[in-house]
Design an enzyme around this catalytic site. Structure first.
Site, PDB file in Angstrom:
ATOM      1  N   ARG A 215       0.837  -1.194   0.000  1.00  0.00           N
ATOM      2  CA  ARG A 215       0.000   0.000   0.000  1.00  0.00           C
ATOM      3  C   ARG A 215       0.876   1.250   0.000  1.00  0.00           C
ATOM      4  O   ARG A 215       1.758   1.383   0.834  1.00  0.00           O
ATOM      5  CB  ARG A 215      -0.924  -0.013   1.211  1.00  0.00           C
ATOM      6  CG  ARG A 215      -1.814  -1.247   1.130  1.00  0.00           C
ATOM      7  CD  ARG A 215      -2.843  -1.367   2.186  1.00  0.00           C
ATOM      8  NE  ARG A 215      -3.594  -2.598   1.907  1.00  0.00           N
ATOM      9  CZ  ARG A 215      -4.714  -2.962   2.511  1.00  0.00           C
ATOM     10  NH1 ARG A 215      -5.233  -2.186   3.439  1.00  0.00           N
ATOM     11  NH2 ARG A 215      -5.319  -4.077   2.188  1.00  0.00           N
ATOM     12  N   GLU A 217       0.219   4.228   0.780  1.00  0.00           N
ATOM     13  CA  GLU A 217      -0.233   5.303   1.664  1.00  0.00           C
ATOM     14  C   GLU A 217       0.954   5.924   2.391  1.00  0.00           C
ATOM     15  O   GLU A 217       1.834   5.213   2.862  1.00  0.00           O
ATOM     16  CB  GLU A 217      -1.194   4.744   2.721  1.00  0.00           C
ATOM     17  CG  GLU A 217      -2.463   4.140   2.149  1.00  0.00           C
ATOM     18  CD  GLU A 217      -3.326   5.163   1.453  1.00  0.00           C
ATOM     19  OE1 GLU A 217      -3.237   6.357   1.818  1.00  0.00           O
ATOM     20  OE2 GLU A 217      -4.066   4.773   0.530  1.00  0.00           O
ATOM     21  N   ARG A 223       1.642   1.489  13.683  1.00  0.00           N
ATOM     22  CA  ARG A 223       0.934   0.266  13.301  1.00  0.00           C
ATOM     23  C   ARG A 223       0.684   0.128  11.801  1.00  0.00           C
ATOM     24  O   ARG A 223      -0.113  -0.701  11.378  1.00  0.00           O
ATOM     25  CB  ARG A 223      -0.384   0.183  14.072  1.00  0.00           C
ATOM     26  CG  ARG A 223      -1.258   1.385  13.893  1.00  0.00           C
ATOM     27  CD  ARG A 223      -2.473   1.379  14.804  1.00  0.00           C
ATOM     28  NE  ARG A 223      -3.360   2.438  14.378  1.00  0.00           N
ATOM     29  CZ  ARG A 223      -3.180   3.742  14.616  1.00  0.00           C
ATOM     30  NH1 ARG A 223      -2.129   4.144  15.325  1.00  0.00           N
ATOM     31  NH2 ARG A 223      -4.013   4.632  14.176  1.00  0.00           N
ATOM     32  N   HIS A 224       1.354   0.956  10.992  1.00  0.00           N
ATOM     33  CA  HIS A 224       1.204   0.865   9.542  1.00  0.00           C
ATOM     34  C   HIS A 224       2.552   0.677   8.870  1.00  0.00           C
ATOM     35  O   HIS A 224       3.519   1.320   9.244  1.00  0.00           O
ATOM     36  CB  HIS A 224       0.606   2.161   8.989  1.00  0.00           C
ATOM     37  CG  HIS A 224      -0.816   2.388   9.358  1.00  0.00           C
ATOM     38  ND1 HIS A 224      -1.856   1.821   8.681  1.00  0.00           N
ATOM     39  CD2 HIS A 224      -1.372   3.122  10.330  1.00  0.00           C
ATOM     40  CE1 HIS A 224      -2.999   2.207   9.221  1.00  0.00           C
ATOM     41  NE2 HIS A 224      -2.727   2.998  10.232  1.00  0.00           N
ATOM     42  N   GLU A 357      -7.165  -2.410  15.151  1.00  0.00           N
ATOM     43  CA  GLU A 357      -7.851  -3.332  14.258  1.00  0.00           C
ATOM     44  C   GLU A 357      -6.898  -4.431  13.798  1.00  0.00           C
ATOM     45  O   GLU A 357      -5.763  -4.163  13.446  1.00  0.00           O
ATOM     46  CB  GLU A 357      -8.356  -2.536  13.041  1.00  0.00           C
ATOM     47  CG  GLU A 357      -9.042  -3.378  11.997  1.00  0.00           C
ATOM     48  CD  GLU A 357      -9.350  -2.580  10.721  1.00  0.00           C
ATOM     49  OE1 GLU A 357      -9.506  -1.341  10.814  1.00  0.00           O
ATOM     50  OE2 GLU A 357      -9.435  -3.195   9.653  1.00  0.00           O
ATOM     51  N   SER A 360     -10.371  -7.416   8.847  1.00  0.00           N
ATOM     52  CA  SER A 360     -11.705  -7.019   8.443  1.00  0.00           C
ATOM     53  C   SER A 360     -12.216  -8.024   7.430  1.00  0.00           C
ATOM     54  O   SER A 360     -11.435  -8.662   6.717  1.00  0.00           O
ATOM     55  CB  SER A 360     -11.731  -5.597   7.904  1.00  0.00           C
ATOM     56  OG  SER A 360     -11.026  -5.534   6.706  1.00  0.00           O
ATOM     57  N   ARG A 408       0.264  -7.394  12.940  1.00  0.00           N
ATOM     58  CA  ARG A 408      -0.561  -6.831  14.006  1.00  0.00           C
ATOM     59  C   ARG A 408      -0.976  -7.916  14.992  1.00  0.00           C
ATOM     60  O   ARG A 408      -1.067  -7.663  16.195  1.00  0.00           O
ATOM     61  CB  ARG A 408      -1.802  -6.164  13.414  1.00  0.00           C
ATOM     62  CG  ARG A 408      -1.472  -4.847  12.752  1.00  0.00           C
ATOM     63  CD  ARG A 408      -2.722  -4.124  12.358  1.00  0.00           C
ATOM     64  NE  ARG A 408      -2.402  -2.801  11.833  1.00  0.00           N
ATOM     65  CZ  ARG A 408      -3.292  -1.839  11.669  1.00  0.00           C
ATOM     66  NH1 ARG A 408      -4.568  -2.049  11.981  1.00  0.00           N
ATOM     67  NH2 ARG A 408      -2.933  -0.676  11.195  1.00  0.00           N
TER      68      ARG A 408
END
Length: 434
Positions: A215, A217, A223-224, A357, A360, A408
């Site tokens: 990703r 981003e 946590r990313h 999180e 999902s 995670r």
RNA sequence: GUCCGGAUGGUGUAGUGGCCUAUCAUGAAAGCCUGUCGAGCUUUCGACCCGGGUUCGAAUCCCGGUCCGGGCGCCA
């Protein structure tokens, strides 16, 4: 040729008199004049090699004294039960060989006498991982993967691989990394989502994939990361409730397996693992908003994605793993199935740890026309999804699935501060090396 | 992206204008020592992120940059 006969951690005083060969790193040397100690470290622990000058001779004594810390050494010798030695034994060497000398000074201190910053550690990750508490986390991660694969196989789920190089940024949302693919433009895949759904149309029925996702981003948090390992499951003839059960079972099984099989690593980390109890509590999105509104300052409106503050509040209030269910359809992706009687909410769910999180998932839209309509509703062009939509035209079983972040899971399990502690060579906004 | 904090020997740090030829620990080099286990003792070595400015004088204050940490945002 196998150099070693034993790992340090496998030696006990009961092996008294046995000939062994150890191989590892020179953790420390202590020279007391007439006697010297070499502490050898391998991935299972430490072992003390004791050299009495008048017994081993001047030459071996001098060799050992000159070994630089962290050099790779091979030690042949006899185990001697000795109450004065750490762990009740020591090795009386017949041969000590330096296989590879370490340069000085070291980029960090693997004996952990001196603290070390994360950035320094990552720059010298190979040496950082020599530290037992760092290594322990990665060994546990491997155990988690093993337990999950076993859990999936037992349930008849087939392991698959889907491409990481894909043609178009068609999923919308997150930014992708563009790459050059011969004369075409291509991207690194952000998720195996579309491919695992296509495999439902292929009749594979139940699949799982453990692999990297990318990703682009520019986020900057603990946590990313821009490259992560995703554990994905997709199951046909199942709904959201069914796959939530698989998910909570997977998490509980990972904890159980680690608690049972990684005792040494947990001890190194000073952790006592509590296996979470299933089933996990389920909280709907609307209930979560109500809980959050009990606090004085609530900025969130129904329909907003939960902000970090609310997420933290819920985590503290609930204090264990839980599911957030029945999300507004507007903030979940197009492939999430809305409730028939209440289309403003959908059968999407997030698995939450009190800290963040973890996963999902959702029951998916499997009807071709509905899927096309949902894609349009999200402002995307169905044309770009043709390779995916094609699989929905010739009979698509109802299906549901989820994606779980490996790092995670490990980070929360081991209470690590930063996700970079759960990734061997992390990739973030700035770090591309090593 | 944004807000806050930070950058001093290899590593981790102390140091808010002169007392800094810069503190402590760890490490490294040499030496002493026969039971260390974060060994001990003696001697030695090694550092103020970069550029500009203020000042008689800057590690310290100001400006710009680079890099790092934390929060938020972003994260189908």
């Amino acid at each position: 040729m196998i150099f070693r006969t034993h790992y340090s951690g496998d030696i006990t005083p009961e092996l008294d008199g046995e000939e062994v060969t150890l191989a590892g790193f020179a953790h420390e040397t202590r020279d007391l004049g007439g006697i010297a100690f070499l502490v050898l470290r391998d991935r299972k622990g430490l072992a003390q090699v004791t050299l009495v000058k008048r017994l081993v001779g001047k030459e071996m004594f001098r060799t050992v004294r000159s070994i630089s810390r962290e050099s790779v050494v091979l030690v042949r010798g006899t185990v001697k039960a000795e109450t004065k030695a750490p762990r009740g034994f020591e090795i009386l060497p017949t041969e000590v060989k330096v296989l590879s000398a370490a340069k000085v000074p070291l980029p960090l201190d693997p004996t952990e006498k001196v603290e070390c910053e994360l950035d320094t550690r990552l720059d010298a990750r190979f040496m950082d991982i020599r530290r037992p508490c760092v290594l322990a986390a990665f060994e546990i991660e491997s155990a988690v993967l093993r337990s999950l694969r076993g859990y999936f196989y037992i349930q008849g789920i087939t392991e698959v691989f889907t491409p990481k190089i894909v043609a178009a940024a068609t999923e919308g949302g997150t930014d992708l990394f563009p790459i050059s693919y011969f004369e075409k433009e291509a991207f690194l895949n952000q998720s195996p989502q579309l491919y695992k759904q296509m495999l439902m149309g292929a009749g594979m029925d139940k699949v799982f994939e453990i692999g990297p996702i990318f990703r682009a981003e520019e986020h900057d948090t603990r946590r990313h990361l821009n490259e992560a390992i995703s554990i994905d499951v997709e199951v046909s003839f199942a709904d959201d409730k069914d796959v939530m059960e698989i998910l909570e079972g997977a998490v509980a099984e990972a904890y159980r397996y680690v608690a049972e099989n990684c005792r040494y690593q947990l001890e190194v980390l000073g952790l006592e693992l509590k296996v979470p109890k299933t089933p996990f509590r389920k909280v709907t999105y609307t209930e979560a908003l109500e809980m959050a509104s009990e606090r004085s300052e609530v900025k969130m409106q129904w329909g907003d994605d939960l902000d970090t503050e609310t997420e933290k509040f819920l985590g503290e209030a609930i204090g264990e793993h839980y599911f957030l269910t029945d999300w507004p359809s507007s903030i979940k992706p197009y492939y999430t199935l809305p409730y028939e009687d209440k289309p403003e909410i959908c059968r999407g769910f997030d698995l939450m740890h009190p800290r963040m999180e973890l996963a999902s998932g959702a029951q998916r839209v499997h009807d071709y026309n509905q899927l096309v309509a949902r894609i349009k509703e999200k402002g995307l062009d169905p044309e770009g999804f043709e390779f995916y939509l094609k699989a929905f035209r010739y009979g698509m079983p109802p299906h549901a699935g989820w994606g779980l972040g490996l790092s995670r899971l490990v980070m929360t399990m081991l209470n690590l501060e930063n996700i970079r502690d759960a990734v061997i060579f992390p990739r973030d906004r700035r770090r591309l090396v090593p």
